[in-house]
Design a protein around this motif. Structure first.
Motif, mmCIF file in Angstrom:
data_model
loop_
_atom_site.group_PDB
_atom_site.id
_atom_site.type_symbol
_atom_site.label_atom_id
_atom_site.label_comp_id
_atom_site.label_asym_id
_atom_site.label_seq_id
_atom_site.Cartn_x
_atom_site.Cartn_y
_atom_site.Cartn_z
ATOM 1 N N THR A 293 37.777 8.666 -25.155
ATOM 2 C CA THR A 293 36.960 9.426 -26.086
ATOM 3 C C THR A 293 36.531 10.729 -25.408
ATOM 4 N N ARG A 294 35.992 11.645 -26.194
ATOM 5 C CA ARG A 294 35.504 12.895 -25.601
ATOM 6 C C ARG A 294 34.376 12.616 -24.617
ATOM 7 N N ASP A 295 33.500 11.667 -24.948
ATOM 8 C CA ASP A 295 32.409 11.311 -24.039
ATOM 9 C C ASP A 295 32.951 10.793 -22.715
ATOM 10 N N GLN A 296 33.985 9.955 -22.779
ATOM 11 C CA GLN A 296 34.560 9.406 -21.552
ATOM 12 C C GLN A 296 35.202 10.495 -20.694
ATOM 13 N N ILE A 297 35.845 11.449 -21.365
ATOM 14 C CA ILE A 297 36.458 12.560 -20.621
ATOM 15 C C ILE A 297 35.383 13.377 -19.928
ATOM 16 N N MET A 298 34.293 13.677 -20.658
ATOM 17 C CA MET A 298 33.208 14.454 -20.071
ATOM 18 C C MET A 298 32.527 13.686 -18.943
ATOM 19 N N GLU A 299 32.405 12.363 -19.105
ATOM 20 C CA GLU A 299 31.813 11.536 -18.055
ATOM 21 C C GLU A 299 32.689 11.551 -16.806
ATOM 22 N N ALA A 300 34.006 11.564 -17.010
ATOM 23 C CA ALA A 300 34.939 11.539 -15.885
ATOM 24 C C ALA A 300 34.872 12.792 -15.036
ATOM 25 N N VAL A 301 34.444 13.908 -15.631
ATOM 26 C CA VAL A 301 34.336 15.152 -14.866
ATOM 27 C C VAL A 301 32.870 15.527 -14.663
ATOM 28 N N ARG A 302 31.983 14.506 -14.691
ATOM 29 C CA ARG A 302 30.570 14.789 -14.477
ATOM 30 C C ARG A 302 30.389 15.436 -13.104
ATOM 31 N N GLY A 303 29.334 16.199 -12.973
ATOM 32 C CA GLY A 303 29.149 16.960 -11.752
ATOM 33 C C GLY A 303 29.570 18.392 -11.954
ATOM 34 N N ARG A 304 30.425 18.594 -12.969
ATOM 35 C CA ARG A 304 30.763 19.957 -13.377
ATOM 36 C C ARG A 304 29.737 20.409 -14.416
ATOM 37 N N GLU A 305 29.632 21.670 -14.653
ATOM 38 C CA GLU A 305 28.724 22.169 -15.679
ATOM 39 C C GLU A 305 29.426 22.026 -17.020
ATOM 40 N N LEU A 306 28.933 21.096 -17.846
ATOM 41 C CA LEU A 306 29.615 20.760 -19.091
ATOM 42 C C LEU A 306 28.994 21.460 -20.283
ATOM 43 N N GLU A 307 29.833 21.853 -21.224
ATOM 44 C CA GLU A 307 29.321 22.394 -22.473
ATOM 45 C C GLU A 307 28.627 21.287 -23.247
ATOM 46 N N ALA A 308 27.745 21.671 -24.168
ATOM 47 C CA ALA A 308 26.886 20.696 -24.829
ATOM 48 C C ALA A 308 27.587 19.935 -25.948
ATOM 49 N N PHE A 309 28.661 20.468 -26.496
ATOM 50 C CA PHE A 309 29.239 19.857 -27.686
ATOM 51 C C PHE A 309 30.633 19.293 -27.428
ATOM 52 N N ASP A 310 30.893 18.142 -28.050
ATOM 53 C CA ASP A 310 32.186 17.477 -27.905
ATOM 54 C C ASP A 310 33.346 18.406 -28.208
ATOM 55 N N ARG A 311 33.197 19.214 -29.245
ATOM 56 C CA ARG A 311 34.330 20.013 -29.707
ATOM 57 C C ARG A 311 34.792 21.037 -28.678
ATOM 58 N N SER A 312 33.956 21.335 -27.685
ATOM 59 C CA SER A 312 34.423 22.226 -26.618
ATOM 60 C C SER A 312 35.609 21.610 -25.889
ATOM 61 N N ILE A 313 35.646 20.271 -25.834
ATOM 62 C CA ILE A 313 36.775 19.579 -25.221
ATOM 63 C C ILE A 313 38.063 19.910 -25.975
ATOM 64 N N ASP A 314 37.980 19.957 -27.310
ATOM 65 C CA ASP A 314 39.168 20.252 -28.110
ATOM 66 C C ASP A 314 39.731 21.634 -27.776
ATOM 67 N N VAL A 315 38.839 22.592 -27.583
ATOM 68 C CA VAL A 315 39.279 23.944 -27.241
ATOM 69 C C VAL A 315 40.014 23.933 -25.902
ATOM 70 N N HIS A 316 39.435 23.261 -24.923
ATOM 71 C CA HIS A 316 40.068 23.200 -23.605
ATOM 72 C C HIS A 316 41.403 22.463 -23.664
#
Length: 241
Positions: A185-208
């Motif tokens: 999921t998008r949450d799991q992807i963001m969790e996997a790269v925690r420690g980086r400065e993450l954008e606030a919204f899930d849809r930023s993952i789609d752009v990347h």
């Protein structure tokens, strides 16, 4: 690919064990549940098909034995068994329980009720501190057909031609490639790269993901490497080229 890390959960609350087990399995772990201390100690010493245990998730209040005594017995086991990380869970609020647990060798202590994400973060922190004991070292270069991902150089190439990715996009690609074949999921992807400065919204993952595809796919509109699973997230294909 590195083997999945194995967590042995010794917990008499079957409902909680099921909920936590499912959450940890979705987060990339393999979980075995023991309903009491006797079963847990037996599984730890004779893992059988469950495989080697990388961490014990131990409830302090068990029907047949106090969790502190279980921790003492684990630490008394010979060799690698006796050094397996232990994370204690308890509904008790007495700070002395925490102090005693840590003194007899528990690696961390989490009171109930807890947020699953906090539990996951603590488990990962323990395993990082232990240097990833229980899993083979990650390959420096991951290869998927003509795609190569060099962790140390932080470079990606396709057919030996470098791909233009930002540092954040490189981290996202590595997170997916390390879990090739698993839908994240998008949450799991963001969790996997925690420690980086993450954008606030899930849809930023789609752009990347769109930009990563533009860099590594032969036809970004019909991707073969990073696939979208509608309503869920993304999966990095194991078989490529």
């Amino acid at each position: 690919m590195a083997a999945m890390q194995h967590i042995l959960m010794i917990e008499d609350d079957a409902r909680l064990a099921q909920m936590v087990g499912e959450y940890l399995e979705r987060s990339g772990f393999r979980v075995t549940h023991a309903i009491d201390a006797k079963a847990g100690l037996a599984l730890l010493q004779e893992p059988g098909p469950a495989g080697r245990t990388d961490l014990v998730l131990l409830d302090l209040m068990l029907p047949d034995m106090d969790g502190l005594e279980v921790c003492r017995r684990v630490r008394a086991l010979p060799g690698e068994l006796g050094s397996v990380p232990v994370l204690m869970l308890t509904a008790k609020g007495d700070p002395m329980d925490r102090i005693v647990g840590l003194e007899i060798g528990a690696d961390d202590y989490l009171p109930k009720p807890f947020e699953p994400r906090e539990l996951l973060a603590r488990i990962r922190a323990i395993l990082r501190r232990r240097g990833g004991e229980g899993t083979p070292p990650a390959a420096k270069v991951m290869r998927f057909g003509t795609l190569e991902i060099d962790r140390d150089a932080r470079m990606v190439s396709v057919m030996e031609q470098p791909c233009d990715l930002t540092s954040y996009q490189f981290d996202l690609l590595v997170a997916l490639a390390e879990r090739a074949g698993r839908v994240l999921t998008r949450d799991q992807i963001m969790e996997a790269v925690r420690g980086r400065e993450l954008e606030a919204f899930d849809r930023s993952i789609d752009v990347h993901m769109g930009r990563i595809r533009a860099a590594i796919e032969a036809d970004p509109k019909n991707p073969k490497r990073i696939l979208t699973v509608r309503g869920v997230g993304y999966v990095f294909a194991k078989q490529q080229d």
